[in-house]
Design a protein around this motif. Sequence first.
Motif, short mmCIF file in Angstrom:
data_model
loop_
_atom_site.label_atom_id
_atom_site.label_comp_id
_atom_site.label_asym_id
_atom_site.label_seq_id
_atom_site.Cartn_x
_atom_site.Cartn_y
_atom_site.Cartn_z
N THR A 256 0.30 -1.02 0.19
CA THR A 256 -0.06 0.50 -0.12
C THR A 256 0.42 1.19 -0.10
O THR A 256 0.70 2.15 -0.57
CB THR A 256 -1.01 -0.30 1.39
N GLN A 257 2.03 1.23 0.87
CA GLN A 257 2.60 2.44 0.69
C GLN A 257 3.47 2.90 -0.45
O GLN A 257 3.51 3.82 -0.88
CB GLN A 257 4.18 2.33 2.11
N ALA A 258 4.37 1.38 -0.86
CA ALA A 258 4.21 1.59 -2.16
C ALA A 258 4.11 2.02 -3.69
O ALA A 258 4.79 3.21 -4.38
CB ALA A 258 5.29 0.58 -2.25
N VAL A 259 2.61 1.64 -3.72
CA VAL A 259 1.68 1.82 -4.59
C VAL A 259 1.01 3.38 -4.69
O VAL A 259 1.14 4.00 -5.64
CB VAL A 259 0.98 1.13 -4.98
N ARG A 260 0.52 3.70 -2.89
CA ARG A 260 0.50 4.74 -3.03
C ARG A 260 1.31 5.94 -3.40
O ARG A 260 1.02 6.64 -3.64
CB ARG A 260 -0.45 5.39 -1.55
N ALA A 261 2.96 5.61 -2.88
CA ALA A 261 3.77 6.96 -3.17
C ALA A 261 4.04 6.59 -4.71
O ALA A 261 4.35 7.95 -5.33
CB ALA A 261 4.65 6.62 -2.61
N ALA A 262 3.86 5.90 -5.81
CA ALA A 262 4.64 6.08 -6.63
C ALA A 262 2.87 6.48 -7.82
O ALA A 262 3.06 7.03 -9.09
CB ALA A 262 4.54 4.37 -7.45
N THR A 263 1.02 6.32 -7.13
CA THR A 263 0.27 6.42 -8.00
C THR A 263 -0.57 7.46 -7.14
O THR A 263 -1.47 8.09 -8.53
CB THR A 263 -0.25 5.13 -8.45
N GLY A 264 -0.03 7.73 -6.32
CA GLY A 264 -0.90 8.51 -5.83
C GLY A 264 -2.48 8.18 -5.04
O GLY A 264 -3.64 8.28 -4.34
N ARG A 265 -2.72 6.36 -5.61
CA ARG A 265 -3.87 5.64 -4.82
C ARG A 265 -3.60 4.55 -4.41
O ARG A 265 -2.47 4.15 -4.30
CB ARG A 265 -4.71 5.73 -6.32
N SER A 266 -5.05 3.59 -3.83
CA SER A 266 -4.11 3.03 -3.06
C SER A 266 -4.33 1.29 -4.10
O SER A 266 -4.80 1.79 -5.31
CB SER A 266 -5.02 2.53 -2.21
N PRO A 267 -3.65 0.63 -3.75
CA PRO A 267 -4.03 -0.27 -4.10
C PRO A 267 -5.19 -1.04 -5.05
O PRO A 267 -5.45 -1.38 -6.19
CB PRO A 267 -3.11 -1.66 -3.92
N GLY A 268 -6.00 -0.91 -3.37
CA GLY A 268 -7.30 -1.57 -4.05
C GLY A 268 -8.63 -1.18 -4.88
O GLY A 268 -9.02 -1.60 -5.73
N ARG A 269 -7.86 0.57 -4.48
CA ARG A 269 -8.51 1.76 -5.81
C ARG A 269 -7.94 1.29 -7.06
O ARG A 269 -8.82 0.84 -8.17
CB ARG A 269 -7.82 2.77 -5.82
N LEU A 270 -6.44 0.88 -7.81
CA LEU A 270 -6.23 0.43 -8.66
C LEU A 270 -6.65 -0.90 -8.88
O LEU A 270 -6.97 -1.71 -10.31
CB LEU A 270 -4.79 0.21 -9.02
N LEU A 271 -6.84 -1.32 -8.28
CA LEU A 271 -7.63 -2.81 -8.62
C LEU A 271 -9.10 -2.26 -8.94
O LEU A 271 -10.08 -3.51 -10.20
CB LEU A 271 -7.50 -4.02 -7.34
#
Length: 338
Positions: A256-271
């Motif tokens: 969650t921390q890595a994805v939010r830092a890279a995309t500004g969104r949570s893994p759940g939202r991207l999924l």
Amino acid sequence: MRNTTVGPGTPCPAPRRTGEPPLHRLEVAGPGAVPFAAGAFDVLGPLSRSDLPHRHTFYEIVHVSAGSGTHVVDLAGHPVRPRQLAVVLPGQIHCWRDQRGLDGTLALFTEDFLVDHPGDRALLRRIGRTCWFDLSEEEHERTGRLMADMAAECRQRAPGHESVLRALLHVLVVRMARLTAAADTGSPGGRPGPPGAAVAGPVLRDARVGQADGPVRGPGAAPAVAEEFVRLVSRHVDRSVRECAERLGVTPGHLTQAVRAATGRSPGRLLIEARAYRAQRLLAHTELSVRQVAARVGFADPAYFCRFFRRETGTSPGEYRKHHSSRLPSIDPDADPA
């Protein structure tokens, strides 16, 4: 990269899951051959003008010099006319419709062909978000010369042709990226395709394909974790965030921390976005039932899937299919209805 190319004479399209559009791989001359091809539509064969929705394991750059019709990329239709340039990313669904006198030059290549210029991968993903460009006369002539040079190198295979091809492709990608930047700023040097032609879908669509999934560790691993997550979810939308974290060898919190830092969104939202986008593509380009589409994107309950789909798209699966279906014959006519 694995399974992105095939030897000469290998049947194409490759085997696929029931209901999925065919997957085309790049045909190369033999072991160790350059994973690159360039030439006119007629030179590269009838599949280059296919009117049936299909996917590639490779990139395709198209320079249109003549003809008309519609080029469908994922969920967007682009009117075809001379002096246009387009890119189709690996995994995108595309086809040509109502084509008349279509002519031009194509360049096909796998991601590992970009080894000399790894930054071109990010440029191509950015270009793919615009996808379709109208060219000025000067841009059209310059692009035509580049494409002709690449086609000649492929035909002649003179000593050093692989290095020349990589250099020419890099120049083409950089020039296409300039068109994207000009379109984003509204300056006259680059004109995107007609209004409404931008490719729909989340950033997940731009993820690379054909890479092995696995743990990501070591210095600077956080950006790599985010990129591997995007790549993984672009192919496996039926997995949960926890399952993705386990596959990547990290904790859900670290993911969650890595994805939010890279995309500004949570893994759940991207999924969620990836599931909705995959469902849109299946509804538009296949004749799978709503129940089958729901199962493909990770929903055991079709009713829950319908509520999810309406929440994310503003319409029901049935209404979406009615307005966006390609209306082509069933890709899998023998598939059992669900």
